[in-house]
Design an enzyme around this catalytic site. Structure first.
Site, mmCIF file in Angstrom:
data_model
loop_
_atom_site.group_PDB
_atom_site.id
_atom_site.type_symbol
_atom_site.label_atom_id
_atom_site.label_comp_id
_atom_site.label_asym_id
_atom_site.label_seq_id
_atom_site.Cartn_x
_atom_site.Cartn_y
_atom_site.Cartn_z
ATOM 1 N N GLN A 146 -1.291 5.728 2.937
ATOM 2 C CA GLN A 146 -0.001 6.258 2.500
ATOM 3 C C GLN A 146 -0.123 7.098 1.246
ATOM 4 O O GLN A 146 0.543 8.120 1.097
ATOM 5 C CB GLN A 146 0.986 5.119 2.210
ATOM 6 C CG GLN A 146 1.517 4.421 3.427
ATOM 7 C CD GLN A 146 2.307 5.345 4.336
ATOM 8 O OE1 GLN A 146 2.971 6.268 3.890
ATOM 9 N NE2 GLN A 146 2.208 5.107 5.624
ATOM 10 N N LYS A 150 -1.215 11.524 7.998
ATOM 11 C CA LYS A 150 -0.140 11.202 7.048
ATOM 12 C C LYS A 150 -0.155 12.179 5.874
ATOM 13 O O LYS A 150 0.589 12.028 4.914
ATOM 14 C CB LYS A 150 -0.303 9.769 6.550
ATOM 15 C CG LYS A 150 -0.171 8.751 7.695
ATOM 16 C CD LYS A 150 -0.165 7.346 7.177
ATOM 17 C CE LYS A 150 -0.471 6.327 8.251
ATOM 18 N NZ LYS A 150 0.721 5.902 8.999
ATOM 19 N N ASP A 185 -7.025 1.099 0.496
ATOM 20 C CA ASP A 185 -6.412 1.715 1.671
ATOM 21 C C ASP A 185 -5.438 2.787 1.188
ATOM 22 O O ASP A 185 -4.345 2.489 0.726
ATOM 23 C CB ASP A 185 -5.688 0.624 2.478
ATOM 24 C CG ASP A 185 -4.831 1.203 3.595
ATOM 25 O OD1 ASP A 185 -4.833 2.434 3.779
ATOM 26 O OD2 ASP A 185 -4.161 0.404 4.280
ATOM 27 N N HIS A 220 -1.251 -3.536 5.306
ATOM 28 C CA HIS A 220 -1.048 -3.102 6.692
ATOM 29 C C HIS A 220 -2.008 -3.919 7.566
ATOM 30 O O HIS A 220 -3.085 -4.317 7.094
ATOM 31 C CB HIS A 220 -1.405 -1.614 6.752
ATOM 32 C CG HIS A 220 -1.134 -0.920 8.052
ATOM 33 N ND1 HIS A 220 -2.007 -0.955 9.115
ATOM 34 C CD2 HIS A 220 -0.093 -0.148 8.442
ATOM 35 C CE1 HIS A 220 -1.509 -0.231 10.111
ATOM 36 N NE2 HIS A 220 -0.349 0.272 9.729
ATOM 37 N N CYS A 269 3.787 -2.623 11.123
ATOM 38 C CA CYS A 269 2.419 -3.137 11.107
ATOM 39 C C CYS A 269 2.146 -3.932 9.839
ATOM 40 O O CYS A 269 1.043 -3.890 9.293
ATOM 41 C CB CYS A 269 1.387 -2.021 11.253
ATOM 42 S SG CYS A 269 1.482 -1.180 12.811
HETATM 43 C C1 PLP Z 1 -0.835 1.526 4.481
HETATM 44 C C2 PLP Z 1 -1.470 1.903 5.779
HETATM 45 N N1 PLP Z 1 -2.734 1.551 6.020
HETATM 46 C C3 PLP Z 1 -3.358 1.872 7.157
HETATM 47 C C4 PLP Z 1 -2.724 2.574 8.144
HETATM 48 C C5 PLP Z 1 -3.463 2.864 9.396
HETATM 49 O O1 PLP Z 1 -3.624 4.230 9.585
HETATM 50 P P1 PLP Z 1 -4.129 4.793 10.975
HETATM 51 O O2 PLP Z 1 -3.261 4.177 12.017
HETATM 52 O O3 PLP Z 1 -3.930 6.271 10.839
HETATM 53 O O4 PLP Z 1 -5.563 4.414 11.112
HETATM 54 C C6 PLP Z 1 -1.400 2.955 7.950
HETATM 55 C C7 PLP Z 1 -0.672 3.679 9.008
HETATM 56 O O5 PLP Z 1 0.357 3.288 9.489
HETATM 57 C C8 PLP Z 1 -0.762 2.611 6.742
HETATM 58 O O6 PLP Z 1 0.503 2.970 6.507
#
Ligand code: PLP
Lengths: 151, 405
Positions: free
Chosen positions: B202, B225, B199, B122, B363
């Site tokens: 998800q 999430k 990370d 991401h 993203c």
């Molecule tokens: C795999 C992954 N990493 C990081 C994020 C970033 O999360 P946040 O926008 O809640 O900080 C997301 C959210 O879309 C994600 O799906």
């Protein structure tokens, strides 16, 4: 309530399937890039303005959703052969149409076939798809180097 | 016993109609809906206990502090952290990664070092490392993926060297659904002396995570999430590493003594929690985790597998549909493109049928570039989804095809 067919009218579906003025012009003296970061739509417009200030030819290339492709196709059709001095007024007319209140009837006489895109008003997240090509054309005409954005 | 009707009734938002059709919420990878118990916990805090934490001697402040710290304890237990000191509240996964890149990275990364990530990250696990590399002269390396959307392990192994100082890997990809083999990645990274950030934005709602068993250095996720509120997440880090790191932001709560000559920082985790935190968010996060625990990952995993299998079978039989992301190990995500209908148009059309999906680059633009698509449509599932909702999606897809036929 609007029906989906108000957005995806047959004209739009047709222009998406076989866009007019698609491809790169052999001779052009203005061009610009447009990009919609939200959905990844990319557009490039070319235009050839002659000494009398007429848009002799205009075209676009790129990838995008049906609304953005149809809008670019309709826009190029509308501008071709017209004086470049009319652009600003058309640009404003189009912008007004896609952001106007829902109860306002589009001025079909001024807008011509562009009026088929008035349905996007009902779909706020899609307005940028319809207006990307106009912003891109504006920067091509003004010859600014920066890629047009829909922001 | 898994009772889908009971679970659905826990989520008040699901009962509504959209344009006269029952809502089918299939955008869970973007954010999940919130159960009543989470909503109630947040309201209760504002109705009965609202006060600043760690500051007052009055009853409300003591209650607020107890609830806020109680949430930290629940989270520590859920991820099996060694202690609550390893649980740092952040705004979300994004801020947690930035915290590590800025604080740990700033202190430990220098010119010539390498940071290794994967092609399926991401943006939030790409850009903070790019910024760090720009600041320090380190190099960002990217491990490639294959056509199924899986990490190519041999290539990853080749890129992992003594120069690698940090490995950043997504536990479960939001764009593809791929689940990465993080246990072996962590072991291999440690063997060359690199630290690892996972990370879990998800993954954490779908899989049990034990940070001690994994021996992971940093694990990050976002509450929203996982059935919790937005604006709150965590960094779970090894205490020994967190202690050696400089503060991320300065301000109240993160200091013990301030004079104009020098300030002394607080103990963990407060060193990294400058300013008044998102108290109600933390409380809601704690409650959301209790909600997950009340169902249990066995039941969640089993149910979500059924949903993905059901959707995948339908997708395979759907004319003109190309799945993006077909990893052997994947969960809850059906990413796809349809011949003759752009994802953005699909999103609009299925919305009018009450079906909420995401259309776009998720993203993860490098993933789109790899598969040579400008965007994909993505349906993502959660424990409260039903086969009927997946049917509604495919009926709506057919309708979209008909419009463009
Ligand atoms: C795999 C992954 N990493 C990081 C994020 C970033 O999360 P946040 O926008 O809640 O900080 C997301 C959210 O879309 C994600 O799906």
């Amino acid at each position: 309530m609007f029906d989906l067919r108000d957005l995806y009218q047959q004209v739009i579906v047709d222009h998406n399937k076989s866009p007019r003025n698609f491809g790169k012009l052999e001779f052009f003296n203005h061009e610009a890039d447009g990009y919609n970061p939200l959905c990844g739509d990319r557009l490039h417009v070319y235009l050839n303005v002659n000494d009398e200030g007429l848009i002799e030819d205009v075209s676009f290339e790129g990838e995008g959703c049906a609304i953005s492709v149809a809008s670019a196709s309709l826009m190029t059709d509308t501008l071709k052969g017209r004086p470049v001095s009319e652009f600003q007024q058309k640009f404003e007319g189009f912008q007004h149409m896609v952001t106007a209140d829902l109860d306002e009837t589009p001025d079909e006489e001024a807008l011509g076939k562009l009026a088929v895109l008035s349905g996007v008003r009902e779909f706020p997240s899609r307005i940028k798809c319809a207006s990307l090509c106009w912003h891109t054309m504006k920067s091509a005409i003004e010859n600014s180097k920066e890629a047009a954005k829909t922001e | 016993m898994f009772d889908i009707e009971q679970i659905r009734s826990d989520f008040p938002i699901l009962a509504q109609q959209i344009y006269g059709k029952p809502l089918a919420y299939l955008d869970n990878a973007a954010t999940t809906q919130k159960p009543q118990c989470v909503i109630d916990a947040i309201s209760h805090y504002y109705e009965c206990d609202n006060a600043n934490v760690h500051r007052g001697v009055h009853a409300l402040s003591e209650r607020a502090t107890a609830e806020y710290e109680g949430a930290r304890k629940i989270i520590a237990g859920f991820f099996n952290a060694r202690s609550e000191r390893e649980v740092i509240f952040t705004r979300g996964a994004t801020e947690a990664i930035n915290l590590v890149a800025s604080s740990w990275g700033g202190a430990n990364i220098k010119a010539g070092d390498e940071i290794l990530i994967t092609h399926m990250e991401h943006h939030s696990n790409i850009v903070p490392w790019q910024l760090l590399c720009e600041r320090t002269g380190a190099t960002l390396k990217v491990a490639p993926i294959n056509e199924a959307g899986e990490l190519i392990i041999e290539a990853f192994d080749d890129l992992l060297t003594e120069r690698t100082k940090l490995v950043g890997v997504v536990h479960m990809s939001n764009a593809l659904g791929t689940i990465n083999p993080i246990a072996s990645i962590i072991a291999k990274a440690h063997a060359v002396g690199a630290k690892v950030l996972i990370d879990g934005a998800q993954a954490a709602a779908h899989l049990a995570v034990d940070v001690q068993a994994l021996d992971v250095d940093f694990y990050v996720t976002s509450a929203h999430k996982m059935y919790g509120p937005t604006g709150i997440g965590v960094l779970i880090g090894k205490q020994s590493i967190l202690e050696s790191m400089p503060p991320y932001q300065g301000g109240g709560d993160m200091i013990r003594i301030v004079t104009f000559e020098k300030s002394e920082y607080s103990e963990l985790p407060y060193k990294f929690e400058a300013g008044t935190p998102h108290i109600s968010g933390a409380i809601g996060f704690g409650k959301a985790i209790e909600y997950i625990q009340s169902i249990g990952f066995d039941a969640i995993g089993k149910r979500e597998k059924e949903l993905l299998a059901y959707a995948t079978t339908k997708a395979e039989g759907f004319d003109g549909l190309r799945q993006i992301g077909t990893a052997a190990e994947k969960a809850c995500v059906l990413s796809f493109v349809l011949k003759s209908v752009h994802p953005h148009d699909l999103g609009t059309i299925v919305d009018r049928e009450g079906v909420a999906i995401r259309a776009g680059h998720h993203c993860a633009m490098p993933v789109m570039q790899f598969f040579k698509v400008p965007a994909t449509a993505r349906a993502s599932f959660s424990v409260y989804n039903t086969e009927a909702e997946i049917d509604a999606l495919f009926i709506a897809l057919k309708k979209a095809q008909d419009i463009f036929a």
